[in-house]
Design an enzyme around this catalytic site. Sequence first.
Site, PDB file in Angstrom:
ATOM      1  CD  GLU A   9      -2.894  -1.312   0.396  1.00 17.78           C
ATOM      2  OE1 GLU A   9      -3.460  -0.278   0.029  1.00 17.78           O
ATOM      3  OE2 GLU A   9      -3.178  -2.454  -0.048  1.00 17.78           O
ATOM      4  CG  ASP A 107     -15.758  -0.320  -2.998  1.00 13.40           C
ATOM      5  OD1 ASP A 107     -14.751  -0.010  -2.328  1.00 13.40           O
ATOM      6  OD2 ASP A 107     -16.843   0.279  -2.918  1.00 13.40           O
ATOM      7  CG  ASP A 177     -17.205  -5.233  -1.991  1.00 16.86           C
ATOM      8  OD1 ASP A 177     -17.718  -5.984  -2.841  1.00 16.86           O
ATOM      9  OD2 ASP A 177     -17.818  -4.282  -1.456  1.00 16.86           O
ATOM     10  CG  HIS A 225     -15.231  -1.819   1.888  1.00 15.64           C
ATOM     11  ND1 HIS A 225     -15.777  -0.819   1.129  1.00 15.64           N
ATOM     12  CD2 HIS A 225     -15.769  -2.978   1.422  1.00 15.64           C
ATOM     13  CE1 HIS A 225     -16.597  -1.339   0.232  1.00 15.64           C
ATOM     14  NE2 HIS A 225     -16.616  -2.656   0.384  1.00 15.64           N
ATOM     15  CG  ASP A 227     -10.669   1.090   2.368  1.00 17.58           C
ATOM     16  OD1 ASP A 227     -11.783   0.837   2.853  1.00 17.58           O
ATOM     17  OD2 ASP A 227     -10.507   1.422   1.175  1.00 17.58           O
ATOM     18  CG  ASN A 284     -10.655   5.493   2.401  1.00 18.10           C
ATOM     19  OD1 ASN A 284     -10.558   5.949   1.275  1.00 18.10           O
ATOM     20  ND2 ASN A 284     -10.844   4.211   2.637  1.00 18.10           N
ATOM     21  CG  HIS A 329      -7.240   3.096   0.355  1.00 16.79           C
ATOM     22  ND1 HIS A 329      -7.883   1.887   0.380  1.00 16.79           N
ATOM     23  CD2 HIS A 329      -5.916   2.821   0.195  1.00 16.79           C
ATOM     24  CE1 HIS A 329      -6.984   0.919   0.245  1.00 16.79           C
ATOM     25  NE2 HIS A 329      -5.788   1.449   0.139  1.00 16.79           N
ATOM     26  CB  CYS A 330     -13.048   4.383  -1.283  1.00 12.78           C
ATOM     27  SG  CYS A 330     -13.221   3.995   0.437  1.00 12.78           S
TER      28      CYS A 330
HETATM   29  O1  DAV Z   1     -16.404   2.624   7.783  1.00 17.57           O
HETATM   30  O2  DAV Z   1     -17.961   3.658   6.808  1.00 17.57           O
HETATM   31  C1  DAV Z   1     -16.948   2.718   4.377  1.00 17.57           C
HETATM   32  C2  DAV Z   1     -16.745   1.896   3.149  1.00 17.57           C
HETATM   33  C3  DAV Z   1     -15.867   2.572   2.219  1.00 17.57           C
HETATM   34  N1  DAV Z   1     -15.692   1.872   0.962  1.00 17.57           N
HETATM   35  C4  DAV Z   1     -17.108   2.801   6.819  1.00 17.57           C
HETATM   36  C5  DAV Z   1     -16.921   1.918   5.596  1.00 17.57           C
END
Ligand code: DAV
Length: 341
Positions: A9, A107, A177, A225, A227, A284, A329-330
Amino acid sequence: MSLVNVHNEWDPLEEIIVGTPINGQLPQPDISVQAVDFPDIDNPQKIPVGKFPHHIIEETEEDIEEFIDTLNKLSITVRRPEPQNNEKVFTTPHWSSDGLYTYCPRDMILAIGNTVIEAPSSLRCRYFETKAYTNIFIDYMKSGSRWISAPKPELRDTTYLQNNGVFSISEDEPLFDAANILRLGDDLLYLVSNSGNLLGAQWLQSTLGPQYTVHTCYNENNFKHIDTTYSFIREGTLIYNPHRVNDKLFPKVLDKWDKIACPKMVPTSFYGDAPLSSPWIGMNILMITPNLAIVEKSQIHLIKLLEKIKVDVIPLQLRHTRTLGGGFHCITCDIRRRGNE
Ligand code: DAV
């Protein structure tokens, strides 16, 4: 040389896919949307649905343009998905759904070594989402990369389990994911949650072979997720979400790591009553090199912490992380980083 080459990463970033909010919408709610995205909403009628307001899409694309500008100035190659029509309803033998968005390539696309893997999402609305990236994957394949897709899941109603009001997903078929996974070289961290099951971890292990070890891990609420639970900074140093993990939940592979608790998040606004992510979306972050991070500029406590551990920060604006469910990151998928392990 394979354009896909990424092992962790944090190594110096050379190429990345950046998502788009354009044509994004919240799909017609079904059991998968409830179980995976809105497990805390007991009444399906209350699940938000439909197009995001115009200003959210426009301001996000504006923020992303500045982000891409910054990446380009750092000589990082950026690719974008093809716009998709998410309003179109599609049907499998077991259900019908419309689409979500292509805002979060993280994702759906897992890049490991020289391989891109299309993830078997537990959300029905994401069934065809990777099609937005086919041209990119073909380019990568032509350069010598491997391109595979996990077995397409059936996602029958029986996939979504509810026990005392708590949602989980079944072990009937591999589901995950790509954002359930983080890369630490040959060790991969895999969060078991309502977006990733144990069979998914097993499929990944069997597909990647003995060079890699998939380490399953858990967090407090088994929510989505990985992250917003861990941010890896560099070899040996990570930041963790103290509301989701603690000494009991750290997987063994992190025994020797310096684990630093994420400071409190600065609240950011969101649209509607039920945003797609929690306040922890602020952690993130995207590592550009082991000494340089891109962080949402509101997160001043996290930025201070990073600077304290000798990481320079480029603070950038991303106004609708909570509404759209994605931070830096997402909304990316790092494809190539310098370094071979
Ligand atoms: O912690 O809200 C968010 C998911 C981001 N892809 C959270 C997860």
